[in-house]
Structures are given as C-alpha cells and as structure tokens.
Scaffold this motif. Structure first.
Motif, PDB file in Angstrom:
ATOM      1  N   ASN A  74     -10.820   7.522  -0.455  1.00  0.00           N
ATOM      2  CA  ASN A  74     -10.236   8.530   0.421  1.00  0.00           C
ATOM      3  C   ASN A  74      -8.937   8.019   1.038  1.00  0.00           C
ATOM      4  N   LYS A  75      -7.965   8.882   1.102  1.00  0.00           N
ATOM      5  CA  LYS A  75      -6.606   8.506   1.490  1.00  0.00           C
ATOM      6  C   LYS A  75      -6.559   7.747   2.807  1.00  0.00           C
ATOM      7  N   GLY A  76      -7.364   8.134   3.767  1.00  0.00           N
ATOM      8  CA  GLY A  76      -7.318   7.500   5.080  1.00  0.00           C
ATOM      9  C   GLY A  76      -7.763   6.056   5.091  1.00  0.00           C
ATOM     10  N   LEU A  77      -8.414   5.604   4.014  1.00  0.00           N
ATOM     11  CA  LEU A  77      -8.957   4.246   3.975  1.00  0.00           C
ATOM     12  C   LEU A  77      -8.348   3.413   2.848  1.00  0.00           C
ATOM     13  N   LEU A  78      -7.197   3.816   2.341  1.00  0.00           N
ATOM     14  CA  LEU A  78      -6.592   3.160   1.187  1.00  0.00           C
ATOM     15  C   LEU A  78      -5.329   2.376   1.521  1.00  0.00           C
ATOM     16  N   THR A  79      -5.080   2.171   2.799  1.00  0.00           N
ATOM     17  CA  THR A  79      -3.852   1.513   3.230  1.00  0.00           C
ATOM     18  C   THR A  79      -4.065   0.015   3.403  1.00  0.00           C
ATOM     19  N   LEU A  80      -3.137  -0.768   2.857  1.00  0.00           N
ATOM     20  CA  LEU A  80      -3.113  -2.213   3.060  1.00  0.00           C
ATOM     21  C   LEU A  80      -1.789  -2.610   3.700  1.00  0.00           C
ATOM     22  N   PRO A  81      -1.794  -3.701   4.477  1.00  0.00           N
ATOM     23  CA  PRO A  81      -0.527  -4.149   5.066  1.00  0.00           C
ATOM     24  C   PRO A  81       0.434  -4.668   4.004  1.00  0.00           C
ATOM     25  N   GLY A  82       1.701  -4.491   4.256  1.00  0.00           N
ATOM     26  CA  GLY A  82       2.731  -5.024   3.383  1.00  0.00           C
ATOM     27  C   GLY A  82       3.524  -6.109   4.090  1.00  0.00           C
ATOM     28  N   PHE A  83       4.533  -6.636   3.398  1.00  0.00           N
ATOM     29  CA  PHE A  83       5.412  -7.653   3.984  1.00  0.00           C
ATOM     30  C   PHE A  83       6.795  -7.067   4.263  1.00  0.00           C
ATOM     31  N   PHE A  84       7.358  -6.361   3.289  1.00  0.00           N
ATOM     32  CA  PHE A  84       8.677  -5.757   3.443  1.00  0.00           C
ATOM     33  C   PHE A  84       8.604  -4.380   4.077  1.00  0.00           C
ATOM     34  N   ARG A  85       7.404  -3.835   4.185  1.00  0.00           N
ATOM     35  CA  ARG A  85       7.158  -2.541   4.819  1.00  0.00           C
ATOM     36  C   ARG A  85       5.825  -2.663   5.555  1.00  0.00           C
ATOM     37  N   PRO A  86       5.563  -1.805   6.507  1.00  0.00           N
ATOM     38  CA  PRO A  86       4.326  -1.964   7.285  1.00  0.00           C
ATOM     39  C   PRO A  86       3.057  -1.823   6.453  1.00  0.00           C
ATOM     40  N   THR A  87       3.010  -0.810   5.586  1.00  0.00           N
ATOM     41  CA  THR A  87       1.781  -0.544   4.839  1.00  0.00           C
ATOM     42  C   THR A  87       2.098  -0.010   3.449  1.00  0.00           C
ATOM     43  N   LYS A  88       1.095  -0.050   2.588  1.00  0.00           N
ATOM     44  CA  LYS A  88       1.162   0.530   1.250  1.00  0.00           C
ATOM     45  C   LYS A  88      -0.149   1.266   0.980  1.00  0.00           C
ATOM     46  N   LEU A  89      -0.051   2.479   0.473  1.00  0.00           N
ATOM     47  CA  LEU A  89      -1.213   3.285   0.122  1.00  0.00           C
ATOM     48  C   LEU A  89      -1.575   3.048  -1.340  1.00  0.00           C
TER      49      LEU A  89
END
Length: 246
Positions: A74-89
């Motif tokens: 589900n989209k709301g639980l698919l986000t991981l932190p990034g390095f060059f940007r805050p998050t990635k879905l």
C-alpha cells in the motif's frame, strides 16, 4: 539450501496475461466513459498492470521462510528514506524484525515512444539505486546486512522495440555494445550493467508481444537478466535471511 521457486514459469505467464488484459480493460473503460487518454497512456492509468509480478514476489517470500514478514504494497507504507532527497516511494517492501529485507521496483514500457521512455527509465533506475545505497551507507536503515534490491521490467516485443537504433554522438563515440542496439537490447545491457555495478541485486527484463496476450507469451534477452535469475536470486536471499533471523 533448498529453494522453493513456486512454479514461477506458470505464474510469470499468468502475470503477463494479466498485464495485457488490465491494459485492455482500462482502455475499454475509458472509451465507455468518454474520457480517454492519448495513445498508450489509456492503458497505463489503471495502475495495477504489474500486480501479477507483485504476487509472484509475495509467493517467493512466503515460500522461502519469511511467511510472517511484513510485506508492504500500500502506497502509504512504501516510503524509504533517501540521501539526495528526503524519501523514495518503492513498489514493494519486505521488512522483518525491523530490518529491510527487500525492496523491488516493477516497471513496464509499451510503444510507440521507446526512445524517450527508455532514457527516462534508465535515469530513474540509476538514480534510485544510487540514492538508496548512499542512504544505506550512512545508516538510514540501521545496522543490517545489505538488502535485496530488485528491478523488473516488462517491455513490449514489437518491431519498433526490436529494430536497430543508431545513436548520434558527435564529440565522442558511444560504447561499442550500444551501437545499433535495439531498445529491447538496450534494456538487457542496462540490467546487466546495473548488476555489474552492484546498483541492484538483480535487474531483469522480459519482452512480451501485445498480440499474444491470451497465451502469456514472453521471452528473455540473456541468462543474466532473465526471470529465472531474478526468481532464484530473490528466493536465495529470502532463505538466507530467514535462516539468519531464526
């Protein structure tokens, strides 16, 4: 270690069938409503075209020792932190005991604009992986072994995607492997290089003709990038992680 490949050949055929059928259904619904997208976009907006491949990955995870892992779709639980940007879905995440086990992207490309779309897909895949591993290096996911990072592409097998393509590089020559390479071949080269550079654990491409959707017909480009390599690599990683966490 005995791996369960969950009868993947049949399931890949079913996933290919579902891909083309979902696209056709989306176009039909838009025609009925009188609100149609231009070109092949009408078949994309359903957003569920690659769900058969998602189910294949879920089956592999469950069958190889991590049946109780948290598998997020589900989209709301698919986000991981990034390095060059805050998050990635991402498209699918597998998490067990607070550790990231796997993250997978599912992509597709149907003609006619193979050229622009290939470049966009390549840039996206490279950027996503570089961002992810830099975040991993800096502890974004805590202290844990390297997770499985997968990239799976389905591309339409058509004359336009199989035709030789000439590149114009007026100042410096392109690498030899790209000279005259079709867009399908370029995806194969891309996937191989993504793995050689350790940007993805496994990157695979399959080609499927639109006019044979009822049969779920597909083909591979090379042993390194075929679907069996993707499936066995994922199953092996899941089994190893299940043993480590037991």
């Amino acid at each position: 270690m005995s791996l369960d490949l969950v009868n993947y050949e049949r399931k890949v055929c079913e996933a290919v069938q579902a891909f083309w059928n979902n696209r056709a259904s989306a176009r039909e619904k838009q025609l009925e409503s009188g609100k149609t997208d231009q070109g092949e976009r009408a078949g994309v907006t359903a957003g569920k075209n690659m769900d058969g491949f998602v189910e294949l990955v879920l089956d592999i995870v469950r069958a190889n020792g991590l049946a109780h892992a948290d598998i997020h779709q589900n989209k709301g639980l698919l986000t991981l932190p990034g390095f060059f940007r805050p998050t990635k879905l991402w498209d699918l995440l597998v998490i067990s005991e607070g550790q990231l086990i796997a993250a997978v992207e599912f992509k597709s490309q149907v003609g006619p604009s193979f050229g622009n779309n290939f470049n966009n897909r390549a840039e996206e895949a490279i950027g996503t992986a570089h961002d992810f591993w830099t975040a991993y290096r800096d502890g974004a996911f805590g202290e844990q072994p390297r997770p499985f990072i997968g990239w799976l592409m389905l591309v339409e097998d058509a004359p336009a995607s199989r035709a030789a393509v000439q590149e114009c590089s007026p100042h410096f020559p392109v690498f030899l492997e790209f000279k005259g390479a079709s867009y399908i071949k370029r995806y194969d080269i891309l996937c191989q290089k993504l793995m050689h550079e350790r940007l993805y654990t496994t990157a695979s491409v399959i080609a499927s003709p639109k006019n044979n959707c009822r049969l779920g017909q597909y083909s591979s480009l090379s042993p390194m990038t075929n679907i069996k390599t993707f499936v066995t690599s994922l199953a092996g990683h899941i089994a190893a992680e299940a043993a480590r966490l037991s």
